[in-house]
Design a protein around this motif. Sequence first.
Motif, mmCIF file in Angstrom:
data_model
loop_
_atom_site.group_PDB
_atom_site.id
_atom_site.type_symbol
_atom_site.label_atom_id
_atom_site.label_comp_id
_atom_site.label_asym_id
_atom_site.label_seq_id
_atom_site.Cartn_x
_atom_site.Cartn_y
_atom_site.Cartn_z
ATOM 1 N N THR A 257 0.837 -1.195 0.000
ATOM 2 C CA THR A 257 0.000 0.000 0.000
ATOM 3 C C THR A 257 0.874 1.248 0.000
ATOM 4 O O THR A 257 1.916 1.291 0.644
ATOM 5 N N CYS A 258 0.441 2.266 -0.751
ATOM 6 C CA CYS A 258 1.163 3.541 -0.770
ATOM 7 C C CYS A 258 0.687 4.389 0.417
ATOM 8 O O CYS A 258 -0.114 3.942 1.225
ATOM 9 N N GLU A 259 1.154 5.620 0.483
ATOM 10 C CA GLU A 259 0.794 6.432 1.657
ATOM 11 C C GLU A 259 -0.692 6.765 1.702
ATOM 12 O O GLU A 259 -1.217 7.155 2.746
ATOM 13 N N GLY A 261 -2.867 4.466 1.255
ATOM 14 C CA GLY A 261 -3.534 3.233 1.641
ATOM 15 C C GLY A 261 -4.042 2.420 0.465
ATOM 16 O O GLY A 261 -4.778 1.449 0.647
ATOM 17 N N VAL A 262 -3.654 2.814 -0.749
ATOM 18 C CA VAL A 262 -4.089 2.083 -1.949
ATOM 19 C C VAL A 262 -3.045 1.009 -2.279
ATOM 20 O O VAL A 262 -1.838 1.255 -2.206
ATOM 21 N N ILE A 263 -3.537 -0.179 -2.622
ATOM 22 C CA ILE A 263 -2.629 -1.284 -2.933
ATOM 23 C C ILE A 263 -2.107 -1.139 -4.361
ATOM 24 O O ILE A 263 -2.882 -0.946 -5.293
ATOM 25 N N HIS A 264 -0.793 -1.209 -4.522
ATOM 26 C CA HIS A 264 -0.176 -1.168 -5.856
ATOM 27 C C HIS A 264 0.599 -2.454 -6.096
ATOM 28 O O HIS A 264 1.297 -2.937 -5.204
ATOM 29 N N LEU A 265 0.507 -2.978 -7.327
ATOM 30 C CA LEU A 265 1.308 -4.147 -7.683
ATOM 31 C C LEU A 265 2.777 -3.735 -7.810
ATOM 32 O O LEU A 265 3.073 -2.658 -8.322
ATOM 33 N N PRO A 311 -7.313 6.428 -11.016
ATOM 34 C CA PRO A 311 -5.878 6.431 -10.694
ATOM 35 C C PRO A 311 -5.669 6.844 -9.233
ATOM 36 O O PRO A 311 -6.490 7.532 -8.657
ATOM 37 N N CYS A 312 -4.563 6.384 -8.656
ATOM 38 C CA CYS A 312 -4.302 6.696 -7.249
ATOM 39 C C CYS A 312 -3.735 8.109 -7.138
ATOM 40 O O CYS A 312 -2.880 8.497 -7.931
ATOM 41 N N PRO A 313 -4.183 8.869 -6.138
ATOM 42 C CA PRO A 313 -3.661 10.230 -5.969
ATOM 43 C C PRO A 313 -2.161 10.304 -5.676
ATOM 44 O O PRO A 313 -1.574 11.380 -5.791
ATOM 45 N N CYS A 314 -1.523 9.174 -5.349
ATOM 46 C CA CYS A 314 -0.087 9.228 -5.040
ATOM 47 C C CYS A 314 0.747 9.447 -6.298
ATOM 48 O O CYS A 314 1.920 9.782 -6.216
ATOM 49 N N GLY A 315 0.148 9.224 -7.488
ATOM 50 C CA GLY A 315 0.866 9.495 -8.722
ATOM 51 C C GLY A 315 1.657 8.329 -9.268
ATOM 52 O O GLY A 315 2.249 8.415 -10.345
#
Length: 430
Positions: A257-259, A261-265, A311-315
């Motif tokens: 998970t990124c900051e 809290g979204v899971i990224h492969l 898309p995740c806000p973390c970029g």
Amino acid sequence: MGKLRILREFAMVRWLRPMRTRASIDRRQRRLLAAHVRFLRRRSPYFGELLKTRSFADLPLMDKSIMMSRFDEINTVGVARDDALALAIANERAREFSTDLGPNSVGLSSGTSGHRGLFIVSDAERDAWVGTVLARTLPRRMLLGHRIALFLRADNTLYESVASKAVSFRYFDVYADMDENIARLREYRPTILVAPPSVLRVIARAADSGRFDAFPQKVYSVAEVLELSDEQRIRKSLAQTRIHQLYQCTEGFLAHTCEHGVIHLNEDGVLVEREELDGERFTPIVTDLRRRAQPIVRYRLGDVLRERREPCPCGSALTAIERIEGREGDTLVFRRLDGRSIPVFADVITRALIHAEGFDEYRVTQTGESRLEIALDTVDDRSRRRVTDEVDALADRLHCERPELVFVDYVSDGAVKLRRVVQEWGDRRW
Ligand SMILES: [Zn+2]
């Protein structure tokens, strides 16, 4: 030099290899895959033979049984399965994990499918793995001085190797007495806590009753599917804004998970092909592009993943996953009113039960066509009624017949991975 390798990997993942565009990820994967296939041709008897007549995309899918039956020809470090297995079992039995096979570490994976898996990693791979995990988990702002508490079923010398002033690790044995574990944890005051959800729940209960107050900065769920209801409970009890996840199994470190809290492969090191299940869910077929001692190539995992649409806000351009929903083998089957069978994914049923009250622990097991066994830690009229209402509402919504429900007492078994939804009915085609 273990520490140097770890540090290099940490820096690469954290700062030097930004995965901001899909094109850069694809480029990296193509380059790593070409090199990996060249390596497999030369060094793995099993893959070398297959690659004589076919390309990577035509390689047969692997699973645990192939990995175990062809272990000696698959691995590239000349280790025999029976030797590795004997050593891994001896280590596990002694709960002592310092004996290795030369520059390679061996271990057993618990798995939920009954038979045990065997893994082997070289020192270099291990260091790269530790560097990657740290790069993906240590908080943005504070990099040094972390105390990381790890609750694990098995260890294989992975962690002591990196203990330093910057980061300290303490290993907690999930088989040890949990009251003692919690007392030790309290005294250690971890900044980062890593544990399976079943253990996090025990710690959450201790926090609720005032026996644990050393709340970490970050909490990571590993090794089991994190159900929504468990997530909410743990988050609240341990005073977290979110529960992070590491999707790590014998087959590799697959997602984080990124900051936000979204899971990224972890597509910078792992190629993930998809076997589509229903348009939004898929089962991953995994190739670790860097693991060489024991190649993991087109390995079909039985897990169900759901892709995130926005898309995740973390970029990050690494594929974002909405949820890891559990094992495909634990998909339930409901019968529609028109007679057809349809899959009810584990996540759908646990989501329905979020609204039911009157119990704390539960497990849903399909034991026959249109029959579910519901285990609750509190079986009374209220809990029975609430669960029945929710399951009936779900069946109605799916235009299915309402399954017969059999209520039993919940028995927890700490040695078994926590599965809230279990498929035990033999004939489960859909
Ligand atoms: Zn993100």
